[in-house]
Write an enzyme that holds these catalytic residues in place. Sequence first.
Site, PDB file in Angstrom:
ATOM      1  N   GLU A  66     -12.320  -4.087   3.315  1.00  0.00           N
ATOM      2  CA  GLU A  66     -12.105  -4.882   2.486  1.00  0.00           C
ATOM      3  C   GLU A  66     -11.313  -6.417   3.452  1.00  0.00           C
ATOM      4  OE1 GLU A  66      -9.699  -1.393   0.821  1.00  0.00           O
ATOM      5  OE2 GLU A  66     -10.706  -2.003  -0.911  1.00  0.00           O
ATOM      6  N   TYR A  92      14.964  -2.558  -8.534  1.00  0.00           N
ATOM      7  CA  TYR A  92      14.450  -2.546  -7.140  1.00  0.00           C
ATOM      8  C   TYR A  92      13.106  -3.376  -6.700  1.00  0.00           C
ATOM      9  CZ  TYR A  92      18.772  -0.095  -6.815  1.00  0.00           C
ATOM     10  OH  TYR A  92      19.736   0.293  -7.148  1.00  0.00           O
TER      11      TYR A  92
END
Length: 207
Positions: free
Chosen positions: A70, A116
Amino acid sequence: MNDRDLLVEIARSLAAHSLSPGTSGNISIRTGNGWLMTPTNARLGALTPERLSLLDTDGNHVAGDTPTKEAPLHLAVYEERPDAAAIVHLHSTHAVAVACLEDLDPDDALPPLTPYVVMRVGRVALVPYMPPGDARLVELVRERARTHGALLLANHGPLVAAPTLEAAAAAAEEMEETAKLVLLLDGKRARRLTVEEVAELRQPPTS
Ligand SMILES: [Zn+2]
């Protein structure tokens, strides 16, 4: 800690948190003269600093084990994001599960359920499905990386670019946690943070 040791430590930490099933997941960092990447067919929990793949500034493999298959996704994102010094890509279970859902918002694939995810990840862009290794996937990732540091590859998994490896890993972990919440809340009437609440979190601190 040098780049190699840091990369190995972060890889082990992600594996210890069960975020890289099998030999999935790959990590890279930008160095002064190219990139360090995790090798192909490697378990993130069992890496050693010497095995890491070294690529030159043209993306050619010059030392260490063969890089992850990848690697082209990483290189495309770095080309589009000069601010990015590290990339974490995972096949973490809950984020992959969300990546398989229909009707995701292509520009906000993980909703702002908590402060968050807004602060550590930001808006997550959905990358349409293409088979692994397909050159079209690289181009789709490149296109979406121009405007988003955090991507969710449909039916595949999250990929995050950040100015530091620690920040990229923290964002990938936060994506996994948010994906768990998305699945836990499925069918329930969840309150998302409002546009104003999100904007307040994105403002730089005033003091
Ligand atoms: Zn992948």
